[in-house]
Design a protein around this motif. Sequence first.
Motif, PDB file in Angstrom:
ATOM      1  N   ASP A  80     -44.656  -1.450  66.444  1.00 32.51           N
ATOM      2  CA  ASP A  80     -45.290  -0.139  65.078  1.00 32.51           C
ATOM      3  C   ASP A  80     -46.562   0.653  65.873  1.00 32.51           C
ATOM      4  O   ASP A  80     -47.652   0.742  64.622  1.00 32.51           O
ATOM      5  CB  ASP A  80     -46.051  -1.433  64.228  1.00 32.51           C
ATOM      6  N   GLY A  81     -46.299   1.189  66.622  1.00 28.68           N
ATOM      7  CA  GLY A  81     -47.548   2.335  66.821  1.00 28.68           C
ATOM      8  C   GLY A  81     -48.784   2.428  67.066  1.00 28.68           C
ATOM      9  O   GLY A  81     -49.104   0.936  67.948  1.00 28.68           O
ATOM     10  N   LEU A  82     -49.277   3.134  67.683  1.00 24.03           N
ATOM     11  CA  LEU A  82     -50.164   3.340  68.043  1.00 24.03           C
ATOM     12  C   LEU A  82     -51.497   2.370  67.781  1.00 24.03           C
ATOM     13  O   LEU A  82     -52.112   1.722  67.890  1.00 24.03           O
ATOM     14  CB  LEU A  82     -51.199   4.738  68.381  1.00 24.03           C
ATOM     15  N   HIS A  83     -51.498   2.454  66.366  1.00 21.61           N
ATOM     16  CA  HIS A  83     -52.367   1.464  66.134  1.00 21.61           C
ATOM     17  C   HIS A  83     -51.186   0.103  65.135  1.00 21.61           C
ATOM     18  O   HIS A  83     -51.843  -0.917  64.527  1.00 21.61           O
ATOM     19  CB  HIS A  83     -53.134   1.933  64.534  1.00 21.61           C
ATOM     20  N   SER A  84     -50.604  -0.263  66.222  1.00 23.01           N
ATOM     21  CA  SER A  84     -50.342  -1.677  65.967  1.00 23.01           C
ATOM     22  C   SER A  84     -50.901  -2.643  65.366  1.00 23.01           C
ATOM     23  O   SER A  84     -51.572  -3.697  66.389  1.00 23.01           O
ATOM     24  CB  SER A  84     -49.628  -2.293  67.639  1.00 23.01           C
ATOM     25  N   ALA A  85     -50.449  -3.628  64.591  1.00 18.79           N
ATOM     26  CA  ALA A  85     -51.112  -4.753  63.507  1.00 18.79           C
ATOM     27  C   ALA A  85     -50.311  -5.581  65.029  1.00 18.79           C
ATOM     28  O   ALA A  85     -51.580  -6.763  64.775  1.00 18.79           O
ATOM     29  CB  ALA A  85     -50.790  -4.922  62.243  1.00 18.79           C
ATOM     30  N   THR A  86     -49.297  -5.609  64.693  1.00 19.64           N
ATOM     31  CA  THR A  86     -48.431  -6.840  66.368  1.00 19.64           C
ATOM     32  C   THR A  86     -49.717  -6.512  67.421  1.00 19.64           C
ATOM     33  O   THR A  86     -49.911  -8.270  68.047  1.00 19.64           O
ATOM     34  CB  THR A  86     -46.924  -6.535  66.925  1.00 19.64           C
ATOM     35  N   ARG A  87     -49.903  -5.786  67.808  1.00 14.36           N
ATOM     36  CA  ARG A  87     -50.834  -5.974  69.019  1.00 14.36           C
ATOM     37  C   ARG A  87     -52.166  -6.682  68.455  1.00 14.36           C
ATOM     38  O   ARG A  87     -53.181  -7.118  69.540  1.00 14.36           O
ATOM     39  CB  ARG A  87     -51.478  -4.823  69.984  1.00 14.36           C
ATOM     40  N   ALA A  88     -52.638  -6.224  67.404  1.00 18.36           N
ATOM     41  CA  ALA A  88     -53.831  -6.680  67.365  1.00 18.36           C
ATOM     42  C   ALA A  88     -54.430  -7.842  67.055  1.00 18.36           C
ATOM     43  O   ALA A  88     -55.344  -9.183  67.328  1.00 18.36           O
ATOM     44  CB  ALA A  88     -54.682  -5.670  66.188  1.00 18.36           C
ATOM     45  N   LEU A  89     -53.113  -8.644  66.297  1.00 16.17           N
ATOM     46  CA  LEU A  89     -53.157  -9.707  66.297  1.00 16.17           C
ATOM     47  C   LEU A  89     -52.779 -10.542  67.228  1.00 16.17           C
ATOM     48  O   LEU A  89     -53.150 -11.944  67.755  1.00 16.17           O
ATOM     49  CB  LEU A  89     -51.715 -10.430  65.644  1.00 16.17           C
ATOM     50  N   ALA A  90     -51.586 -10.245  68.104  1.00 18.96           N
ATOM     51  CA  ALA A  90     -50.898 -11.184  69.358  1.00 18.96           C
ATOM     52  C   ALA A  90     -51.588 -11.157  71.306  1.00 18.96           C
ATOM     53  O   ALA A  90     -51.602 -11.384  71.713  1.00 18.96           O
ATOM     54  CB  ALA A  90     -49.782 -10.987  69.151  1.00 18.96           C
ATOM     55  N   PHE A  91     -52.519  -9.453  70.684  1.00 16.28           N
ATOM     56  CA  PHE A  91     -53.048  -9.512  71.917  1.00 16.28           C
ATOM     57  C   PHE A  91     -54.404  -9.122  72.125  1.00 16.28           C
ATOM     58  O   PHE A  91     -55.323  -9.736  72.856  1.00 16.28           O
ATOM     59  CB  PHE A  91     -52.729  -8.222  72.727  1.00 16.28           C
ATOM     60  N   GLY A  92     -54.874  -8.598  71.130  1.00 14.03           N
ATOM     61  CA  GLY A  92     -56.644  -8.632  70.849  1.00 14.03           C
ATOM     62  C   GLY A  92     -56.704  -7.421  69.843  1.00 14.03           C
ATOM     63  O   GLY A  92     -56.032  -6.322  69.397  1.00 14.03           O
ATOM     64  N   PRO A  93     -57.867  -6.595  69.962  1.00 15.08           N
ATOM     65  CA  PRO A  93     -58.112  -5.984  69.203  1.00 15.08           C
ATOM     66  C   PRO A  93     -57.971  -4.529  69.799  1.00 15.08           C
ATOM     67  O   PRO A  93     -58.168  -4.189  70.737  1.00 15.08           O
ATOM     68  CB  PRO A  93     -60.254  -5.878  69.347  1.00 15.08           C
ATOM     69  N   GLU A  94     -58.039  -3.557  69.032  1.00  9.54           N
ATOM     70  CA  GLU A  94     -57.077  -2.371  69.527  1.00  9.54           C
ATOM     71  C   GLU A  94     -58.252  -1.481  69.687  1.00  9.54           C
ATOM     72  O   GLU A  94     -57.864  -0.776  71.332  1.00  9.54           O
ATOM     73  CB  GLU A  94     -57.389  -1.413  68.396  1.00  9.54           C
ATOM     74  N   GLU A  95     -59.841  -1.706  70.376  1.00  9.09           N
ATOM     75  CA  GLU A  95     -61.002  -1.021  70.981  1.00  9.09           C
ATOM     76  C   GLU A  95     -60.339  -1.121  71.947  1.00  9.09           C
ATOM     77  O   GLU A  95     -61.051  -0.814  73.464  1.00  9.09           O
ATOM     78  CB  GLU A  95     -61.940  -1.053  70.197  1.00  9.09           C
TER      79      GLU A  95
END
Length: 383
Positions: free
Chosen positions: A154-169
């Motif tokens: 789901d791209g650069l601003h991935s919601a999956t990454r935020a939920l499973a790995f941590g905040p975007e920053e």
Amino acid sequence: MRAIIIGAGIAGLAAALRLSQIGWDSLIIERAPTRRSGGYAVTFGGIGHDAAERLGILPGLQQRAFITEELVYHKPNGERRFTLTGAIIAATMGPRSMNILRGDIETVLYEQVRDSAEIRFATTITAVDQDTHAVHVTLSDGTVEHADLLIGADGLHSATRALAFGPEEDYLLDLEHMVAVYMLDKRPASITPGTTATLSSRGRTIAVISAGDGRNVAFFGYRTEAGTGTRADDPATVLPQVYGDLGWVIPEVLAGMARTDSVYFDTISQVVAPAWSRGRVVLLGDAAWCVTLFAGYGSALAVGGADRLGTELERHPGDIAAALAAWETALRPEVEAKQKLGRRVKGVYAPANPLLLWLTQLPLRLAALPPVRRYMTRRFIKG
């Protein structure tokens, strides 16, 4: 075996296609209400070209690829600086690459997977949980889906990454540029069909790209101070402020923004993640690495990465962890090399210093000279 794929872009659709070839079922979740089109033009080659051949989509991509007949570099007043012919452009690209719109790559992939994968539009991921047996995904429509693997595409601003790995920053590296792209409803009259025209001036670049079938794309890229440009800004306000002092076709191109269906406007940032998977959750494409348009290889990596992911899952039946580890080991060196390239190019993209601009364009100027042009044509096209 079943996968839930977040994102119906190039990476997500390519993953669904490859997984279907090894007997997996896929559910694709896409936040947009409908399929997107257009997007900026890319040079598609390398591992992407090889993967497209294996996936069976290469003929479809080649049908939609476009040929740039000439590339014209302009001065801020509209006068020509120099021109690259189609032959020189072809020589620099090589035989196993093509120019194509990102949206056209998606179209070819979509046509291959629409009958084999369920695609749920206007839906987002809201929560992820997993255990040793499955991953459990809560969606914005209230349903909870279960699968063997969750693919965050789901791209650069991935919601999956935020939920499973941590905040975007924690994962984004700002390269201190902004980019805006949109389709034009008509080509500026001073730009001939088949021509891509561009200019750079004091930290700003604009291009009008002829993308075949009468389509034309407006592309803007400009430098920002660290953290000052955000995707929350309004491009209809910001772009006239940044480019308003330039003439040529820019007023006409800016006016076309009001008539386009959508504008892509965002920071140019890389995703730097120490690992691309956690348990049964894996990131793919820009969600995992985003090499940026400076490296010019994102679409190829998305298709090539999806193809290799399916290959490793097939090689390690029933062992998700081993498959994901082998996949990342195989792919990471190329990704990191392209990210380093992107960071190097950042320094010379749309330079603010006129002398540096002249130096960065010098190789292209040399390529436009008749003796160099003849050599490149003879060496790289005629063999």
